[in-house]
Design a protein around this motif. Structure first.
Motif, short mmCIF file in Angstrom:
data_model
loop_
_atom_site.label_atom_id
_atom_site.label_comp_id
_atom_site.label_asym_id
_atom_site.label_seq_id
_atom_site.Cartn_x
_atom_site.Cartn_y
_atom_site.Cartn_z
N MET A 442 -22.03 -4.87 -29.76
CA MET A 442 -23.41 -5.24 -30.12
C MET A 442 -23.47 -6.72 -30.47
SD MET A 442 -25.75 -3.80 -33.27
CE MET A 442 -27.34 -4.52 -33.66
N TYR A 443 -22.49 -7.19 -31.20
CA TYR A 443 -22.54 -8.56 -31.71
C TYR A 443 -22.23 -9.58 -30.60
CZ TYR A 443 -22.23 -5.53 -35.72
OH TYR A 443 -22.45 -4.53 -36.61
N THR A 444 -21.24 -9.32 -29.79
CA THR A 444 -20.94 -10.27 -28.72
C THR A 444 -22.02 -10.26 -27.65
OG1 THR A 444 -19.54 -8.55 -27.69
CG2 THR A 444 -18.45 -10.18 -29.09
N THR A 445 -22.72 -9.14 -27.50
CA THR A 445 -23.80 -9.06 -26.51
C THR A 445 -25.03 -9.82 -26.96
OG1 THR A 445 -23.03 -6.90 -25.73
CG2 THR A 445 -25.31 -7.49 -25.24
N TYR A 446 -25.39 -9.71 -28.24
CA TYR A 446 -26.67 -10.24 -28.69
C TYR A 446 -26.57 -11.51 -29.55
CZ TYR A 446 -28.66 -6.00 -26.78
OH TYR A 446 -29.04 -5.01 -25.92
N LEU A 447 -25.36 -11.96 -29.86
CA LEU A 447 -25.28 -13.27 -30.52
C LEU A 447 -25.79 -14.33 -29.56
CD1 LEU A 447 -21.79 -13.14 -32.29
CD2 LEU A 447 -24.01 -13.50 -33.41
N PRO A 448 -26.70 -15.20 -29.99
CA PRO A 448 -27.22 -16.23 -29.09
C PRO A 448 -26.10 -17.15 -28.58
CG PRO A 448 -28.59 -16.04 -31.05
CD PRO A 448 -27.37 -15.22 -31.30
N PRO A 449 -26.30 -17.76 -27.42
CA PRO A 449 -25.26 -18.65 -26.85
C PRO A 449 -24.90 -19.82 -27.76
CG PRO A 449 -26.90 -18.09 -25.20
CD PRO A 449 -27.44 -17.60 -26.50
N ASP A 450 -25.84 -20.27 -28.60
CA ASP A 450 -25.56 -21.43 -29.44
C ASP A 450 -24.95 -21.06 -30.79
OD1 ASP A 450 -27.76 -20.20 -30.54
OD2 ASP A 450 -28.93 -22.04 -30.81
N THR A 451 -24.52 -19.82 -30.94
CA THR A 451 -23.92 -19.39 -32.21
C THR A 451 -22.62 -20.15 -32.48
OG1 THR A 451 -24.86 -17.18 -31.96
CG2 THR A 451 -23.04 -17.42 -33.52
N LYS A 452 -22.49 -20.64 -33.70
CA LYS A 452 -21.27 -21.37 -34.11
C LYS A 452 -20.52 -20.65 -35.22
CE LYS A 452 -23.25 -25.93 -33.01
NZ LYS A 452 -24.57 -25.41 -32.56
N ILE A 483 -14.90 -10.45 -32.36
CA ILE A 483 -15.92 -11.46 -32.06
C ILE A 483 -15.28 -12.79 -31.68
CG2 ILE A 483 -17.77 -12.85 -33.09
CD1 ILE A 483 -18.53 -10.37 -34.72
N THR A 484 -14.31 -13.26 -32.45
CA THR A 484 -13.73 -14.58 -32.20
C THR A 484 -12.90 -14.60 -30.92
OG1 THR A 484 -11.88 -14.03 -33.68
CG2 THR A 484 -13.74 -15.24 -34.62
N VAL A 532 -33.76 -11.04 -35.21
CA VAL A 532 -33.11 -9.88 -35.82
C VAL A 532 -32.79 -8.85 -34.74
CG1 VAL A 532 -33.34 -7.98 -37.46
CG2 VAL A 532 -34.26 -10.24 -38.03
N PHE A 533 -31.60 -8.27 -34.84
CA PHE A 533 -31.19 -7.20 -33.94
C PHE A 533 -30.78 -5.99 -34.78
CE2 PHE A 533 -30.39 -11.22 -31.81
CZ PHE A 533 -31.00 -11.02 -30.58
#
Length: 598
Positions: A442-452, A483-484, A532-533
């Motif tokens: 869920m997190y790797t799919t919906y984290l935005p591309p610019d997430t740092k 995630i990382t 929000v997801f």
């Protein structure tokens, strides 16, 4: 702080309200997050190996413990003069008490303190840490701060960090003398951290540091004094605005913090007046704890005054939603016992925060016919789903109003930050039908591309479980690795604090993820003005946690329920997991494997 690469000793005065300051005043709640961010980030890959905490407040102990664990472990030595049961327990563990001076302040019979009691255990613990390397131990000891100071000197332990919590009168008298004694104990490059207990603390500490030839870094909530060294390393950390540091803190780089934008009423010109009129013959359904007065054009709600925040807020927010959707005035007839931001929620709200939509209230009555679904409104997927703007208005306004009145600083985030709610504890992991961890995808799919940066909001505050639950710790660590490994360049950290801090983090993060059916997470993220997801909701039918019938409610473009897998107890049962176990340690590796593969 070159010595931070070696064995380190941190001394902190806890945040419990019962812990007196050295000058006899009351210690203000410490809110150690800014200090912990500065200390651990400034130390690079290493953190303190030995923490001595005076005043073993539960949350402060958890804050230190989680940070130590993130750095590979460490030893937490709890020293508390006032916890008599701990004192008696330790006295029994250590054998007959030594003779000599006793502690002042009305100690329990047989309680001994001072350097005789403390110095020998300190020597043993120092030797044990050096011999065994990084470990995670907890040992409670009775003692007064002045006795700890003597014991540290007798043990030959020069702390790298001394955190005194709040200290009244830092500018003169006994307070000034106490600071001088603690600073004298520090080696060159050591840090003295003090919480701001009043408006003059920062100025008093600054004057003290100047006279002592030390440098000082002033945060919004703390002053950090570095003995005989520059504060550049720590200042650089503060400039990064770690979450939990106050928004708008007077540190370099604070301009990059994502601002909290107030949400005002809707422009009435965008609303359809006809939408406020219910269909002919419609009458309100049975809404437990919510009453609709059609003739008086008012909606009232009432509930108990204390309990878990998510449940407490359910009738308030669903009642507010019904009132706004009907174009009625809202009145909350109960109160909130806990002295926190909830007390700043308005007791009366005029219509107009959103456009009226009476048909949504009618739909909610059909969708959620069971009155209990109005008491626990997070289990109903109607009504509040179309009133997010109203919740943003009252929640963000209440948070800011309370923070200003209480002298607290709301958490600040940078663009590219994301917060994940982790509602994992012994009472929820396969122990509650409406809770379960989401598949890590869920997190790797919906984290935005610019997430740092990704932060797991993991507070250890399960109301039926222990403060620290090893299976959940292991689960969160696995989440971070997942995630990382799949999102190069994204960092992962675990943070957690008081309930208001965690609620604020979910409400203020640029991107937030709700955990399963958590009501705490729902009301916090509905107030969020970012993205929000949320995983699928369980349908508002009887025993939906057994049937596993899901729903994807529609809220708006920035709050999305997404179709991902959730490891609910019923899912586990169908996969032949044993959900009756009191401790899920024997199955946690299998649980993690499922979360990684779905």
């Amino acid at each position: 702080m070159d010595r931070l690469a070696n064995l380190r000793l941190s001394l902190t005065a806890g945040s419990a309200a019962t812990q007196p300051s050295l000058s006899g005043g009351q210690v203000a709640p410490s809110g150690l997050a800014p200090v912990l961010d500065a200390v651990f980030a400034a130390g690079g890959a290493h953190g303190p190996q030995l923490v001595v905490q005076v005043g073993c407040g539960r949350q402060v102990a958890l804050d230190w413990g989680m940070r130590l664990r993130q750095r590979g472990g460490g030893l937490l030595l709890c020293v508390d003069y006032f916890l008599v049961s701990w004192a008696e327990r330790v006295a029994g563990l250590l054998g007959p008490p030594t003779t000599g001076g006793t502690t002042s302040g009305g100690a329990a019979t047989g309680q001994q303190a001072g350097s005789d009691l403390l110095s020998a255990p300190l020597r043993q613990l120092l030797a044990a840490v050096q011999e065994a390397g990084l470990r995670q131990w907890v040992l409670p000891l009775p003692g007064h701060p002045r006795d700890v100071l003597r014991a540290l000197t007798a043990a030959g332990a020069a702390p790298d960090i001394v955190s005194l919590g709040g200290l009244d009168g830092a500018g003169a008298g006994a307070g000034r003398e106490a600071l001088e004694r603690w600073l004298a104990l520090l080696p060159a490059g050591g840090m003295l951290a003090l919480a701001h207990v009043n408006a003059s603390t920062a100025a008093d500490v600054g004057a003290f540091a100047a006279a002592a030839g030390a440098s000082v870094l002033t945060l919004a909530s703390h002053s950090l004094v570095l003995k005989g060294g520059a504060a550049a390393g720590v200042a650089g950390v503060a400039a990064q605005q770690q979450p939990g540091l106050p928004e708008g803190a007077a540190a370099a780089g604070a301009a990059g913090v994502v601002p909290v934008v107030p949400v005002g009423p809707v422009d009435p010109r965008t609303c359809d007046p006809a939408a406020a009129v219910p269909a002919p013959g419609w009458a309100p359904c049975d809404m437990r704890f919510i009453r609709v007065d059609m003739a008086g054009r008012v909606v009232t709600a009432s509930f108990v005054s204390q309990g878990p925040w998510g449940n407490l807020l359910s009738p308030y927010f669903q009642g507010l939603a019904v009132a706004q959707l009907l174009g009625f005035r809202f009145m909350y007839m109960s109160g909130f016992a806990e002295d926190a931001w909830l007390r700043h929620l308005p007791r009366e709200v005029a219509p107009g925060l959103i456009c009226p939509n009476a048909s949504e209230v009618a739909r909610a009555c059909v969708r959620c016919p069971d009155p209990t679904m109005w008491e626990f409104a997070h289990g109903c997927d109607a009504g509040w789903t179309q009133a997010r703007r109203a919740m943003q208005n009252v929640t963000l306004g209440a948070l800011r109003s309370w923070a200003a009145a209480a002298g607290r600083a709301l958490p600040g985030f940078l663009p590219g930050d994301a917060a994940i709610q982790v509602r994992c504890s012994q009472d929820t992991l396969l122990g509650h039908g409406y809770y379960g961890p989401s598949a890590f995808s869920m997190y790797t799919t919906y984290l935005p591309p610019d997430t740092k940066r990704v932060f797991a909001i993991y507070a250890h505050h399960g109301h039926n479980g222990p403060a620290v639950y090893a299976p959940c710790d292991k689960l969160v660590d696995a989440m971070g690795r997942y995630i990382t490994q799949r999102r190069p360049g994204v960092s992962f950290a675990i943070i957690g604090g008081e309930k208001w801090e965690d609620f604020s983090r979910l409400a203020l993060a640029p991107v937030a993820f709700r955990d399963s059916m958590s009501s705490f997470g729902l009301w916090a993220t509905l107030a969020n003005t970012g993205r929000v997801f949320a995983p699928p909701a369980l349908a508002p039918i009887k025993d939906s946690y057994k049937s596993l019938i899901y729903t994807l409610p529609t809220v708006d473009d920035t709050f999305r329920f997404v179709n991902v897998s959730v490891f609910y107890p019923e899912v586990a049962s169908r996969l032949n997991f044993t959900i009756e176990l009191k401790d899920q340690s024997p199955q946690i590796d299998r649980i993690i494997a499922w979360l990684e593969s779905n």
